[in-house]
Write an enzyme that holds these catalytic residues in place. Sequence first.
Site, PDB file in Angstrom:
ATOM      1  N   ASP A 133       0.969  -1.327   0.029  1.00 23.96           N
ATOM      2  CA  ASP A 133       0.038   0.000  -0.121  1.00 23.96           C
ATOM      3  C   ASP A 133       0.932   1.223   0.064  1.00 23.96           C
ATOM      4  OD1 ASP A 133       0.868  -0.026   2.747  1.00 23.96           O
ATOM      5  OD2 ASP A 133      -0.984   0.035   3.545  1.00 23.96           O
ATOM      6  N   TYR A 158      12.027   3.001  -1.122  1.00 25.45           N
ATOM      7  CA  TYR A 158      11.457   1.602  -0.923  1.00 25.45           C
ATOM      8  C   TYR A 158      10.031   1.761  -1.855  1.00 25.45           C
ATOM      9  CZ  TYR A 158       8.252  -2.023   0.498  1.00 25.45           C
ATOM     10  OH  TYR A 158       7.472  -3.127   0.610  1.00 25.45           O
TER      11      TYR A 158
HETATM   12  P1  NAD Z   1      11.543  -9.832   3.491  1.00 29.31           P
HETATM   13  O1  NAD Z   1      12.529  -8.771   3.161  1.00 29.31           O
HETATM   14  O2  NAD Z   1      11.326 -10.531   4.738  1.00 29.31           O
HETATM   15  O3  NAD Z   1      11.952 -10.909   2.586  1.00 29.31           O
HETATM   16  C1  NAD Z   1      12.151 -10.563   1.117  1.00 29.31           C
HETATM   17  C2  NAD Z   1      13.011 -11.910   0.649  1.00 29.31           C
HETATM   18  O4  NAD Z   1      13.427 -11.889  -0.715  1.00 29.31           O
HETATM   19  C3  NAD Z   1      14.096 -12.473   1.222  1.00 29.31           C
HETATM   20  O5  NAD Z   1      14.160 -13.794   1.700  1.00 29.31           O
HETATM   21  C4  NAD Z   1      15.411 -12.026   0.557  1.00 29.31           C
HETATM   22  O6  NAD Z   1      16.230 -13.010   0.575  1.00 29.31           O
HETATM   23  C5  NAD Z   1      14.719 -12.189  -0.822  1.00 29.31           C
HETATM   24  N1  NAD Z   1      15.273 -11.490  -2.194  1.00 29.31           N
HETATM   25  C6  NAD Z   1      15.746 -10.161  -2.007  1.00 29.31           C
HETATM   26  N2  NAD Z   1      16.295 -10.014  -3.126  1.00 29.31           N
HETATM   27  C7  NAD Z   1      16.247 -11.039  -3.844  1.00 29.31           C
HETATM   28  C8  NAD Z   1      16.537 -10.973  -5.060  1.00 29.31           C
HETATM   29  N3  NAD Z   1      17.308 -10.185  -5.943  1.00 29.31           N
HETATM   30  N4  NAD Z   1      16.407 -12.441  -5.635  1.00 29.31           N
HETATM   31  C9  NAD Z   1      15.810 -13.178  -4.948  1.00 29.31           C
HETATM   32  N5  NAD Z   1      15.535 -13.157  -3.723  1.00 29.31           N
HETATM   33  C10 NAD Z   1      15.630 -11.953  -3.086  1.00 29.31           C
HETATM   34  O7  NAD Z   1      10.152  -9.336   2.817  1.00 29.31           O
HETATM   35  P2  NAD Z   1       8.584  -9.466   3.191  1.00 29.31           P
HETATM   36  O8  NAD Z   1       8.258  -8.471   4.408  1.00 29.31           O
HETATM   37  O9  NAD Z   1       8.297 -10.960   3.479  1.00 29.31           O
HETATM   38  O10 NAD Z   1       7.795  -9.005   1.922  1.00 29.31           O
HETATM   39  C11 NAD Z   1       7.716  -9.795   0.814  1.00 29.31           C
HETATM   40  C12 NAD Z   1       6.957  -9.174  -0.223  1.00 29.31           C
HETATM   41  O11 NAD Z   1       5.907  -8.405   0.199  1.00 29.31           O
HETATM   42  C13 NAD Z   1       7.687  -7.787  -0.762  1.00 29.31           C
HETATM   43  O12 NAD Z   1       7.810  -7.580  -2.089  1.00 29.31           O
HETATM   44  C14 NAD Z   1       7.252  -6.600  -0.076  1.00 29.31           C
HETATM   45  O13 NAD Z   1       7.449  -5.433  -1.084  1.00 29.31           O
HETATM   46  C15 NAD Z   1       5.867  -7.244  -0.081  1.00 29.31           C
HETATM   47  N6  NAD Z   1       4.937  -6.570   1.011  1.00 29.31           N
HETATM   48  C16 NAD Z   1       5.423  -6.748   2.457  1.00 29.31           C
HETATM   49  C17 NAD Z   1       4.733  -6.146   3.525  1.00 29.31           C
HETATM   50  C18 NAD Z   1       5.157  -6.228   4.870  1.00 29.31           C
HETATM   51  O14 NAD Z   1       4.360  -5.655   5.640  1.00 29.31           O
HETATM   52  N7  NAD Z   1       6.268  -6.711   5.120  1.00 29.31           N
HETATM   53  C19 NAD Z   1       3.337  -5.464   3.176  1.00 29.31           C
HETATM   54  C20 NAD Z   1       2.852  -5.475   1.875  1.00 29.31           C
HETATM   55  C21 NAD Z   1       3.843  -5.949   1.000  1.00 29.31           C
HETATM   56  O1  DAU Z   2       2.499  -0.916   4.571  1.00 27.75           O
HETATM   57  C1  DAU Z   2       3.211  -1.962   4.075  1.00 27.75           C
HETATM   58  C2  DAU Z   2       4.438  -1.918   4.403  1.00 27.75           C
HETATM   59  O2  DAU Z   2       4.647  -2.181   5.597  1.00 27.75           O
HETATM   60  C3  DAU Z   2       5.515  -3.016   3.560  1.00 27.75           C
HETATM   61  O3  DAU Z   2       5.461  -2.661   2.111  1.00 27.75           O
HETATM   62  C4  DAU Z   2       6.949  -2.615   3.844  1.00 27.75           C
HETATM   63  O4  DAU Z   2       7.959  -3.795   3.395  1.00 27.75           O
HETATM   64  C5  DAU Z   2       7.122  -2.968   5.465  1.00 27.75           C
HETATM   65  O5  DAU Z   2       8.201  -2.969   5.888  1.00 27.75           O
HETATM   66  C6  DAU Z   2       6.139  -2.200   6.284  1.00 27.75           C
HETATM   67  O6  DAU Z   2       6.569  -0.778   6.254  1.00 27.75           O
HETATM   68  P1  DAU Z   2       6.682   0.325   7.209  1.00 27.75           P
HETATM   69  O7  DAU Z   2       7.559   1.371   7.221  1.00 27.75           O
HETATM   70  O8  DAU Z   2       5.164   0.810   7.630  1.00 27.75           O
HETATM   71  O9  DAU Z   2       7.081  -0.904   8.569  1.00 27.75           O
HETATM   72  P2  DAU Z   2       7.972  -0.495   9.633  1.00 27.75           P
HETATM   73  O10 DAU Z   2       7.488  -1.906  10.592  1.00 27.75           O
HETATM   74  O11 DAU Z   2       9.183  -0.359   9.310  1.00 27.75           O
HETATM   75  O12 DAU Z   2       7.284   0.665  10.412  1.00 27.75           O
HETATM   76  C7  DAU Z   2       6.035   0.589  10.782  1.00 27.75           C
HETATM   77  C8  DAU Z   2       5.653   2.157  11.632  1.00 27.75           C
HETATM   78  O13 DAU Z   2       6.371   1.930  12.903  1.00 27.75           O
HETATM   79  C9  DAU Z   2       6.007   3.268  10.804  1.00 27.75           C
HETATM   80  O14 DAU Z   2       5.359   4.277  11.065  1.00 27.75           O
HETATM   81  C10 DAU Z   2       7.267   3.450  11.450  1.00 27.75           C
HETATM   82  C11 DAU Z   2       7.413   3.259  12.818  1.00 27.75           C
HETATM   83  N1  DAU Z   2       8.545   2.482  13.499  1.00 27.75           N
HETATM   84  C12 DAU Z   2       9.407   1.793  12.953  1.00 27.75           C
HETATM   85  C13 DAU Z   2      10.438   1.298  13.432  1.00 27.75           C
HETATM   86  C14 DAU Z   2      11.458   0.144  12.702  1.00 27.75           C
HETATM   87  C15 DAU Z   2       9.028   3.080  14.841  1.00 27.75           C
HETATM   88  O15 DAU Z   2       8.240   4.120  15.219  1.00 27.75           O
HETATM   89  N2  DAU Z   2      10.059   2.710  15.395  1.00 27.75           N
HETATM   90  C16 DAU Z   2      10.907   1.672  14.576  1.00 27.75           C
HETATM   91  O16 DAU Z   2      12.092   1.227  15.222  1.00 27.75           O
END
Ligand code: NAD
Ligand code: DAU
Length: 348
Positions: A133, A158
């Site tokens: 999002d 990002y």
């Molecule tokens: P993560 O960082 O935990 O995992 C990413 C994985 O991708 C890792 O295992 C890493 O080794 C692999 N990777 C990185 N670069 C690579 C490459 N060049 N080739 C092959 N593998 C590679 O991320 P996540 O939180 O599991 O997110 C997964 C997907 O979901 C991402 O595309 C992210 O943008 C999306 N997403 C994440 C969230 C969230 O809250 N974490 C929310 C919405 C969407």
């Molecule tokens: O919205 C989806 C996204 O959510 C994904 O696309 C990203 O991959 C995922 O990392 C996440 O992004 P955020 O930046 O929202 O997540 P993060 O956990 O880093 O932070 C969540 C909120 O908490 C954000 O407002 C920043 C705040 N934060 C984060 C960290 C790491 C803090 O206040 N302190 C911290 O130390």
Amino acid sequence: MILVTGGAGFIGANFVLDWFACEHEPVVNLDKLTYAGNLGSLSSLAGDERHVFVRGDIGDADLVRTLLERHRPRAVVNFAAESHVDRSIHGPAAFIDTNVVGTFALLDCVRAWWSEQPADERATFRFLHVSTDEVYGSLGPDDSAFSETTPYAPNSPYAASKASSDHLVRAYHHTYGLPTLTTNCSNNYGPRQFPEKLIPLMIVNALAGKPLPVYGDGRNVRDWLYVGDHCSAIRTVLAHGRVGETYNVGGNAERANIDVVRTVCRLVRERRPHVDCERLVTFVRDRPGHDRRYAIDATKIRRELGWTPAHTFETGLARTIEWYLDNGAWLASVQNAEYRQWVELQYA
Ligand code: NAD
Ligand code: DAU
């Protein structure tokens, strides 16, 4: 079989584990094993022939081509990405390399291979791109939640790199007819999340008696979704989504960060009464360009595909904390030298 990329990361590993709990189809799992990739998250699959793990880069066209020819997947589900906003502020280049150039290379390779397949296989093939999002930018307190027609306005390196990848996926459908699907999901939490992200960072710091760093005034809002619900949404879109469409996925659980942190503290203390987390909460310098509020309108996926989350924020968070408290070995293994360096760089 299906080809999953990034399946050793947080969401990808949960997806692969849930897949085998629900489906019989094998999975080829292509992951580069960056700092965020962790085969320990998949240890329960050791010896399971349905899971073929390949260490490699989505940007390696020769490798991707070989995997496509050898395994002939009926679908590709692309999780592979650099995913942490704070790291994208310190070093955006890796985000361009993987999220933009890598996704392009993967898409192009898949398109070339797909175009050579028989018509019936081309028609049923799917390329599902997992996105975020964050591509929609930041909401004010009274703005409507993000829908699939909200204009893109990414604010971090990002988010900009993910927006670029979404546009490439769209273009590959529009121009070449590749049967794509895109999901844009809100913040995930749950087991196996690397402790650089808010919720697991708060859990590990609380257990270690370290400060719980809350950026700015702690009033930034995120819309939280339990990872298992994200996985079920992806399976639903893969099975029933309309080709070329995008689907927003969210938990209808908007929370201010400070409230999330206080809830984590309360739940940790219920299970570890000696851990007095509340006194560890520390307001620190804000993230540059910090988006104020995210909220997802998930009407489309609910109405068209019948998907709704199974967990509330409270039930999902309780499960999550339980998992972290029960998996000390996993947690210790990810807090390696590289992790400590990151924490030093970000929070010193
Ligand atoms: P993560 O960082 O935990 O995992 C990413 C994985 O991708 C890792 O295992 C890493 O080794 C692999 N990777 C990185 N670069 C690579 C490459 N060049 N080739 C092959 N593998 C590679 O991320 P996540 O939180 O599991 O997110 C997964 C997907 O979901 C991402 O595309 C992210 O943008 C999306 N997403 C994440 C969230 C969230 O809250 N974490 C929310 C919405 C969407
Ligand atoms: O919205 C989806 C996204 O959510 C994904 O696309 C990203 O991959 C995922 O990392 C996440 O992004 P955020 O930046 O929202 O997540 P993060 O956990 O880093 O932070 C969540 C909120 O908490 C954000 O407002 C920043 C705040 N934060 C984060 C960290 C790491 C803090 O206040 N302190 C911290 O130390």
